[in-house]
Design a protein around this motif. Sequence first.
Motif, PDB file in Angstrom:
ATOM      1  N   ARG A 165       0.807  -1.224   0.000  1.00 56.31           N
ATOM      2  CA  ARG A 165       0.000   0.000   0.000  1.00 56.31           C
ATOM      3  C   ARG A 165       0.844   1.281   0.000  1.00 56.31           C
ATOM      4  O   ARG A 165       0.290   2.381  -0.093  1.00 56.31           O
ATOM      5  CB  ARG A 165      -0.930  -0.003   1.224  1.00 56.31           C
ATOM      6  CG  ARG A 165      -2.062  -1.019   1.110  1.00 56.31           C
ATOM      7  CD  ARG A 165      -2.859  -1.136   2.413  1.00 56.31           C
ATOM      8  NE  ARG A 165      -3.389   0.126   2.890  1.00 56.31           N
ATOM      9  CZ  ARG A 165      -4.104   0.252   4.023  1.00 56.31           C
ATOM     10  NH1 ARG A 165      -4.363  -0.813   4.767  1.00 56.31           N
ATOM     11  NH2 ARG A 165      -4.542   1.445   4.403  1.00 56.31           N
ATOM     12  N   LEU A 166       2.163   1.131   0.080  1.00 62.50           N
ATOM     13  CA  LEU A 166       3.054   2.285   0.227  1.00 62.50           C
ATOM     14  C   LEU A 166       2.806   3.372  -0.806  1.00 62.50           C
ATOM     15  O   LEU A 166       2.710   4.556  -0.471  1.00 62.50           O
ATOM     16  CB  LEU A 166       4.525   1.837   0.118  1.00 62.50           C
ATOM     17  CG  LEU A 166       5.310   1.525   1.378  1.00 62.50           C
ATOM     18  CD1 LEU A 166       6.747   1.204   1.023  1.00 62.50           C
ATOM     19  CD2 LEU A 166       5.241   2.661   2.390  1.00 62.50           C
ATOM     20  N   LEU A 167       2.750   2.971  -2.056  1.00 61.94           N
ATOM     21  CA  LEU A 167       2.694   3.931  -3.151  1.00 61.94           C
ATOM     22  C   LEU A 167       1.298   4.049  -3.757  1.00 61.94           C
ATOM     23  O   LEU A 167       1.125   4.671  -4.813  1.00 61.94           O
ATOM     24  CB  LEU A 167       3.711   3.541  -4.236  1.00 61.94           C
ATOM     25  CG  LEU A 167       5.157   3.376  -3.741  1.00 61.94           C
ATOM     26  CD1 LEU A 167       6.070   2.917  -4.876  1.00 61.94           C
ATOM     27  CD2 LEU A 167       5.676   4.663  -3.119  1.00 61.94           C
TER      28      LEU A 167
ATOM     29  N   SER B  50      -1.183   4.368   7.611  1.00 59.16           N
ATOM     30  CA  SER B  50      -0.592   5.389   8.469  1.00 59.16           C
ATOM     31  C   SER B  50       0.161   4.742   9.631  1.00 59.16           C
ATOM     32  O   SER B  50       0.036   3.531   9.884  1.00 59.16           O
ATOM     33  CB  SER B  50      -1.680   6.308   9.024  1.00 59.16           C
ATOM     34  OG  SER B  50      -2.477   5.607   9.970  1.00 59.16           O
ATOM     35  N   THR B  51       0.909   5.554  10.340  1.00 56.82           N
ATOM     36  CA  THR B  51       1.663   5.071  11.492  1.00 56.82           C
ATOM     37  C   THR B  51       0.743   4.409  12.507  1.00 56.82           C
ATOM     38  O   THR B  51       0.990   3.281  12.951  1.00 56.82           O
ATOM     39  CB  THR B  51       2.409   6.245  12.166  1.00 56.82           C
ATOM     40  OG1 THR B  51       3.204   6.918  11.193  1.00 56.82           O
ATOM     41  CG2 THR B  51       3.300   5.751  13.303  1.00 56.82           C
ATOM     42  N   VAL B  52      -0.329   5.097  12.884  1.00 55.92           N
ATOM     43  CA  VAL B  52      -1.231   4.575  13.912  1.00 55.92           C
ATOM     44  C   VAL B  52      -2.012   3.371  13.402  1.00 55.92           C
ATOM     45  O   VAL B  52      -2.200   2.378  14.129  1.00 55.92           O
ATOM     46  CB  VAL B  52      -2.170   5.686  14.415  1.00 55.92           C
ATOM     47  CG1 VAL B  52      -3.226   5.114  15.368  1.00 55.92           C
ATOM     48  CG2 VAL B  52      -1.371   6.774  15.114  1.00 55.92           C
TER      49      VAL B  52
ATOM     50  N   PHE C  37       3.281   6.193   6.766  1.00 55.42           N
ATOM     51  CA  PHE C  37       3.851   5.371   7.831  1.00 55.42           C
ATOM     52  C   PHE C  37       5.233   5.922   8.185  1.00 55.42           C
ATOM     53  O   PHE C  37       6.188   5.770   7.437  1.00 55.42           O
ATOM     54  CB  PHE C  37       3.947   3.911   7.376  1.00 55.42           C
ATOM     55  CG  PHE C  37       4.663   3.010   8.347  1.00 55.42           C
ATOM     56  CD1 PHE C  37       4.350   3.019   9.699  1.00 55.42           C
ATOM     57  CD2 PHE C  37       5.645   2.139   7.899  1.00 55.42           C
ATOM     58  CE1 PHE C  37       5.008   2.181  10.595  1.00 55.42           C
ATOM     59  CE2 PHE C  37       6.311   1.292   8.786  1.00 55.42           C
ATOM     60  CZ  PHE C  37       5.997   1.317  10.132  1.00 55.42           C
ATOM     61  N   GLU C  38       5.315   6.595   9.341  1.00 55.80           N
ATOM     62  CA  GLU C  38       6.583   7.147   9.819  1.00 55.80           C
ATOM     63  C   GLU C  38       7.162   6.161  10.834  1.00 55.80           C
ATOM     64  O   GLU C  38       6.761   6.125  11.999  1.00 55.80           O
ATOM     65  CB  GLU C  38       6.360   8.526  10.436  1.00 55.80           C
ATOM     66  CG  GLU C  38       5.893   9.538   9.402  1.00 55.80           C
ATOM     67  CD  GLU C  38       5.534  10.901   9.993  1.00 55.80           C
ATOM     68  OE1 GLU C  38       5.778  11.918   9.305  1.00 55.80           O
ATOM     69  OE2 GLU C  38       5.003  10.941  11.119  1.00 55.80           O
ATOM     70  N   SER C  39       8.087   5.352  10.367  1.00 59.19           N
ATOM     71  CA  SER C  39       8.602   4.232  11.144  1.00 59.19           C
ATOM     72  C   SER C  39       9.570   4.688  12.225  1.00 59.19           C
ATOM     73  O   SER C  39      10.667   5.170  11.932  1.00 59.19           O
ATOM     74  CB  SER C  39       9.300   3.230  10.207  1.00 59.19           C
ATOM     75  OG  SER C  39      10.061   2.296  10.949  1.00 59.19           O
TER      76      SER C  39
END
Length: 393
Positions: A147-149, A155-157, A258-260
């Motif tokens: 789903r990244l692109l 999302s992160t959460v 998604f901020e890992s």
Amino acid sequence: MINDTEINQIKKTLRNSIDNDYIAGANLMIIKDGKEIFYHEDGWADKEAGIPIKRDSIFRLYSMTKPVTAAGVMILLERGDIDLYDPVSKYIPSFKNQMVDEGGKLVPAVREVNLKDLLSMTSGLVYGGDNRAGRDTEALFIEIKNRLLGDSPMSTVEAMSRLGECVLAFQPGTSWNYGTSADVLGAVIEIASGISYGEFLKKELFEPLGMWDTGFWIPSEKRHRLVRAYEDNGLGKLQPYTGNNLGIINQMDINPAFESGGAGLASTIDDYSKFTTMLMNGGNLDDVQILRPKTVKYLTSGTLNEIQQKSFDEWLTLSGHSYGNLMRVMTDCSKAGDLGCLGEYGWDGWLGAYFCNCPEDDLTFLFMMQKKDAGTTTLTRKLRNIILSSCCK
């Protein structure tokens, strides 16, 4: 201090690794008593395009993101916004009523995972593996990647809420296993602070420290400085690596949903040196106080009990170390496989970024490279041995 002979040994060791196609290029920095005493760069940022590594080259940090996340947790801890014994479910409800894989049988968790478990990697969360916990986690990261692109990236959460539905590899607090704990902490910080994790880091760490080239993505005007990632082609030669590992966009050209907290940052050697120097200075850099000295002392200490330490001791190349707050900590130099200083701490990244702080000798060693599955390489240890033998008591 480093003399000419040792400088030549460093340069020769790095050059040999480039000539032998072990890495494409790298830069390294040594800070002693608060002052930079050595910097060196060699090789290629992009071998195919003939672009050399420079001091302002940008590297994907991967797991060297984790100490930054741990520092973010400490900021909230100091302010009374969180308690390390808070259950994760207080922030992410799906972490309530988790199941644990015990010998192939699913049983309820005896207690909930708490924030301290996440910081020490004693949560039961993993990156992958043959058991149910590993398969669940791998399936989730495949979905994040797919789903990244697309039109609806996770999302992160959302990603960490889904992770809470995954099975744990062991009962919380009963063992140690390297895994996705830091990613969960990133989501916890986002929820506890009320702003995105990236905004929190920018406001609380990057802007106060002047880390202008550090973040979860790279704007177009800086993208030419991103170092190309490489991998071994199976025949001892390098080839470009283009995959999106652990939900990280390899090109770093999109502000990610998604901020890992475990792997997502990119930075330069100068930027990261500001973070390491802040820690070495007891939380202060250029009269900017990020953390208090007492907090930094806790942040950089081992936290494993005897039972947890037994599991950590299975990591052969970290013999002589313990673990705490998302970093290794040297506890017995005589058991280590490279030269070290008692109380030194740091971590590395999947593509080879590496740092250690040696408080007793006021020494920082920073090394940046980009090679798949690198972590702490034999090259890193060789360079460490040259530098620590000359700069430490």
